[in-house]
Design a protein around this motif. Structure first.
Motif, mmCIF file in Angstrom:
data_model
loop_
_atom_site.group_PDB
_atom_site.id
_atom_site.type_symbol
_atom_site.label_atom_id
_atom_site.label_comp_id
_atom_site.label_asym_id
_atom_site.label_seq_id
_atom_site.Cartn_x
_atom_site.Cartn_y
_atom_site.Cartn_z
ATOM 1 N N ILE A 152 0.823 -1.207 0.000
ATOM 2 C CA ILE A 152 0.000 0.000 0.000
ATOM 3 C C ILE A 152 0.855 1.254 0.000
ATOM 4 C CG2 ILE A 152 -1.660 1.350 1.363
ATOM 5 C CD1 ILE A 152 -2.881 -1.285 2.260
ATOM 6 N N SER A 153 1.808 1.319 0.918
ATOM 7 C CA SER A 153 2.615 2.528 1.076
ATOM 8 C C SER A 153 3.978 2.436 0.410
ATOM 9 C CB SER A 153 2.815 2.823 2.561
ATOM 10 O OG SER A 153 3.557 1.778 3.181
ATOM 11 N N GLY A 154 4.357 1.224 -0.036
ATOM 12 C CA GLY A 154 5.709 1.006 -0.524
ATOM 13 C C GLY A 154 6.657 0.776 0.639
ATOM 14 N N LEU A 155 7.789 0.186 0.359
ATOM 15 C CA LEU A 155 8.798 -0.076 1.387
ATOM 16 C C LEU A 155 10.160 0.281 0.812
ATOM 17 C CD1 LEU A 155 9.561 -1.253 4.177
ATOM 18 C CD2 LEU A 155 9.751 -3.494 3.067
ATOM 19 N N GLN A 156 10.819 1.231 1.429
ATOM 20 C CA GLN A 156 12.115 1.687 0.926
ATOM 21 C C GLN A 156 13.086 0.524 0.846
ATOM 22 O OE1 GLN A 156 13.836 4.877 3.188
ATOM 23 N NE2 GLN A 156 15.329 5.380 1.606
ATOM 24 N N GLY A 157 13.733 0.385 -0.290
ATOM 25 C CA GLY A 157 14.694 -0.683 -0.497
ATOM 26 C C GLY A 157 14.079 -1.993 -0.942
ATOM 27 N N ALA A 158 12.747 -2.032 -1.126
ATOM 28 C CA ALA A 158 12.089 -3.274 -1.531
ATOM 29 C C ALA A 158 11.056 -2.998 -2.627
ATOM 30 C CB ALA A 158 11.433 -3.938 -0.325
ATOM 31 N N PRO A 159 11.486 -2.468 -3.778
ATOM 32 C CA PRO A 159 10.524 -2.103 -4.819
ATOM 33 C C PRO A 159 9.800 -3.297 -5.433
ATOM 34 C CG PRO A 159 12.766 -1.923 -5.646
ATOM 35 C CD PRO A 159 12.878 -2.146 -4.168
ATOM 36 N N ILE A 160 10.491 -4.421 -5.584
ATOM 37 C CA ILE A 160 9.851 -5.573 -6.220
ATOM 38 C C ILE A 160 8.826 -6.192 -5.281
ATOM 39 C CG2 ILE A 160 10.216 -7.783 -7.360
ATOM 40 C CD1 ILE A 160 11.380 -5.286 -8.776
ATOM 41 N N ARG A 161 9.171 -6.309 -4.015
ATOM 42 C CA ARG A 161 8.205 -6.816 -3.041
ATOM 43 C C ARG A 161 6.985 -5.897 -2.992
ATOM 44 N NH1 ARG A 161 9.042 -8.432 3.350
ATOM 45 N NH2 ARG A 161 6.824 -8.701 3.795
ATOM 46 N N SER A 162 7.203 -4.597 -2.977
ATOM 47 C CA SER A 162 6.095 -3.649 -2.939
ATOM 48 C C SER A 162 5.210 -3.797 -4.169
ATOM 49 C CB SER A 162 6.635 -2.221 -2.837
ATOM 50 O OG SER A 162 7.414 -2.048 -1.672
ATOM 51 N N ALA A 163 5.834 -3.966 -5.337
ATOM 52 C CA ALA A 163 5.072 -4.122 -6.577
ATOM 53 C C ALA A 163 4.247 -5.405 -6.555
ATOM 54 C CB ALA A 163 6.021 -4.122 -7.776
ATOM 55 N N ALA A 164 4.862 -6.500 -6.076
ATOM 56 C CA ALA A 164 4.163 -7.780 -6.045
ATOM 57 C C ALA A 164 2.976 -7.735 -5.091
ATOM 58 C CB ALA A 164 5.128 -8.887 -5.632
ATOM 59 N N GLU A 165 3.182 -7.148 -3.910
ATOM 60 C CA GLU A 165 2.099 -7.105 -2.934
ATOM 61 C C GLU A 165 1.004 -6.125 -3.356
ATOM 62 O OE1 GLU A 165 3.799 -6.574 0.955
ATOM 63 O OE2 GLU A 165 4.527 -8.636 0.992
ATOM 64 N N GLY A 166 1.387 -5.049 -4.028
ATOM 65 C CA GLY A 166 0.382 -4.162 -4.603
ATOM 66 C C GLY A 166 -0.437 -4.893 -5.663
ATOM 67 N N GLY A 167 0.215 -5.767 -6.407
ATOM 68 C CA GLY A 167 -0.483 -6.578 -7.401
ATOM 69 C C GLY A 167 -1.498 -7.511 -6.768
ATOM 70 N N ILE A 168 -1.167 -8.060 -5.602
ATOM 71 C CA ILE A 168 -2.103 -8.947 -4.899
ATOM 72 C C ILE A 168 -3.340 -8.169 -4.474
ATOM 73 C CG2 ILE A 168 -2.428 -10.299 -2.786
ATOM 74 C CD1 ILE A 168 0.527 -11.142 -3.048
ATOM 75 N N ILE A 169 -3.150 -6.938 -4.024
ATOM 76 C CA ILE A 169 -4.293 -6.107 -3.627
ATOM 77 C C ILE A 169 -5.190 -5.834 -4.827
ATOM 78 C CG2 ILE A 169 -4.951 -3.819 -2.798
ATOM 79 C CD1 ILE A 169 -2.411 -3.913 -1.033
ATOM 80 N N ALA A 170 -4.611 -5.520 -5.984
ATOM 81 C CA ALA A 170 -5.397 -5.287 -7.195
ATOM 82 C C ALA A 170 -6.096 -6.572 -7.640
ATOM 83 C CB ALA A 170 -4.499 -4.752 -8.306
ATOM 84 N N LEU A 171 -5.413 -7.694 -7.507
ATOM 85 C CA LEU A 171 -6.007 -8.993 -7.833
ATOM 86 C C LEU A 171 -7.242 -9.241 -6.984
ATOM 87 C CD1 LEU A 171 -5.713 -11.886 -9.190
ATOM 88 C CD2 LEU A 171 -4.428 -12.500 -7.130
ATOM 89 N N CYS A 172 -7.129 -8.953 -5.688
ATOM 90 C CA CYS A 172 -8.234 -9.136 -4.753
ATOM 91 C C CYS A 172 -9.460 -8.341 -5.197
ATOM 92 C CB CYS A 172 -7.791 -8.714 -3.355
ATOM 93 S SG CYS A 172 -9.119 -8.274 -2.218
ATOM 94 N N ARG A 173 -9.264 -7.098 -5.551
ATOM 95 C CA ARG A 173 -10.386 -6.240 -5.926
ATOM 96 C C ARG A 173 -11.068 -6.749 -7.196
ATOM 97 N NH1 ARG A 173 -6.991 -0.667 -4.831
ATOM 98 N NH2 ARG A 173 -7.290 -0.606 -2.569
ATOM 99 N N THR A 174 -10.270 -7.177 -8.149
ATOM 100 C CA THR A 174 -10.826 -7.654 -9.405
ATOM 101 C C THR A 174 -11.592 -8.962 -9.212
ATOM 102 O OG1 THR A 174 -9.026 -6.612 -10.632
ATOM 103 C CG2 THR A 174 -10.279 -8.302 -11.773
ATOM 104 N N LEU A 175 -11.010 -9.896 -8.469
ATOM 105 C CA LEU A 175 -11.696 -11.169 -8.225
ATOM 106 C C LEU A 175 -12.969 -10.971 -7.421
ATOM 107 C CD1 LEU A 175 -8.678 -13.546 -7.469
ATOM 108 C CD2 LEU A 175 -10.013 -13.359 -9.589
ATOM 109 N N ALA A 176 -12.955 -9.996 -6.519
ATOM 110 C CA ALA A 176 -14.169 -9.704 -5.754
ATOM 111 C C ALA A 176 -15.300 -9.289 -6.694
ATOM 112 C CB ALA A 176 -13.896 -8.599 -4.733
ATOM 113 N N MET A 177 -14.981 -8.496 -7.704
ATOM 114 C CA MET A 177 -15.993 -8.086 -8.677
ATOM 115 C C MET A 177 -16.435 -9.259 -9.546
ATOM 116 S SD MET A 177 -14.816 -4.276 -9.929
ATOM 117 C CE MET A 177 -13.068 -4.626 -10.203
ATOM 118 N N ASP A 178 -15.488 -10.081 -9.955
ATOM 119 C CA ASP A 178 -15.785 -11.173 -10.878
ATOM 120 C C ASP A 178 -16.572 -12.308 -10.240
ATOM 121 O OD1 ASP A 178 -14.479 -9.811 -12.876
ATOM 122 O OD2 ASP A 178 -12.626 -11.004 -12.763
#
Length: 251
Positions: A152-178
């Motif tokens: 959600i907020s990002g984590l300094q020094g961990a851009p890939i982890r932040s991107a992956a976990e942000g992707g999970i949040i977006a996945l959650c929202r989309t699957l909830a709609m579907d």
């Protein structure tokens, strides 16, 4: 919520860390049969044994979060042993053996990106994909994805982890709609610093409570989102971090 999951089946991935372990034990204490996975199989076996010692039912299953074929075998084995999965808890951080090195992003290599994207995002996608069909068929199900506040907020020094976990949040929202039409609820919990066995007395700067959270506090939120009481909640991202994400506090 006591005993409301009697006869229900749960699958918890990444259960080797404190949050995963607490979630497994709490779900089992409420009557669920729990299939347990962890990157290190012996960790899953210890947690399953702890459930058995407490009078519950659990099995340990091998699961490499980067191997989609093994993940499919995992979900099939869980369903063969207990029956169709009613509750899926994806503990993405529990699938990581270590955090990012903290080196410069510009000097990182694709192999480093892929290992983290696979363990966090790919593993979550694949597991949900394999569990959803039976939930759709029975028109019921609860899916809770655990990430860190980095998503959600990002984590300094961990851009890939932040991107992956942000992707999970977006996945959650989309699957909830579907899949809401099938009475399937999909939610995400983003955690801040949670107390660990290695440092049980630690505190976290920025928490309005002056302490870290406990694994049990996270597990209680997981269990609520998997309960009948949360049947009208879906596509949401809950932050449990003691208020750290609110910003700097006055001393």
């Amino acid at each position: 919520m006591q005993n409301q999951w009697q006869g229900k089946n749960a699958l918890v991935t990444g259960a080797g860390d404190e949050i995963g372990r607490a979630t497994v034990l709490m779900l089992a204490s409420y009557g669920a049969r729990v299939a347990v996975t962890a990157p290190v199989f012996e960790e899953a076996r210890r947690i399953a044994a702890a459930v058995g010692d407490a009078g519950g039912e659990a099995i340990a299953l091998p699961a490499d979060p980067t191997d989609v074929n093994q993940l499919r075998q995992m979900t099939q084995s869980a369903a063969k042993t207990f029956g169709p999965i009613d509750i899926l808890v994806n503990n993405a951080p529990g699938n990581l053996h270590s955090a990012e090195s903290g080196g410069k992003f510009t000097e990182s290599e694709p192999t480093q990106w892929v290992s983290r994207l696979d363990a966090l995002l790919l593993g979550t996608i694949a597991t949900i994909r394999d569990v959803l069909p039976s939930m759709v068929e029975r028109q019921t199900g609860r899916i809770v994805n655990l990430v860190s506040v980095a998503g959600i907020s990002g984590l300094q020094g961990a851009p890939i982890r932040s991107a992956a976990e942000g992707g999970i949040i977006a996945l959650c929202r989309t699957l909830a709609m579907d899949y809401g039409a099938y009475n399937i609820c999909v939610n995400t919990i983003a955690t801040g610093a949670i107390r660990s066995e290695s440092d049980p007395d630690s505190v976290i700067g920025g928490s309005v409570f002056g302490r870290t959270g406990t694994p049990e506090e996270v597990a209680k939120l997981v269990c609520f989102l998997c309960s009948e009481e949360a049947g009208y909640i879906t596509g949401q991202s809950y932050i449990i971090d003691g208020g750290c994400i609110l910003g700097p506090k006055e001393e």
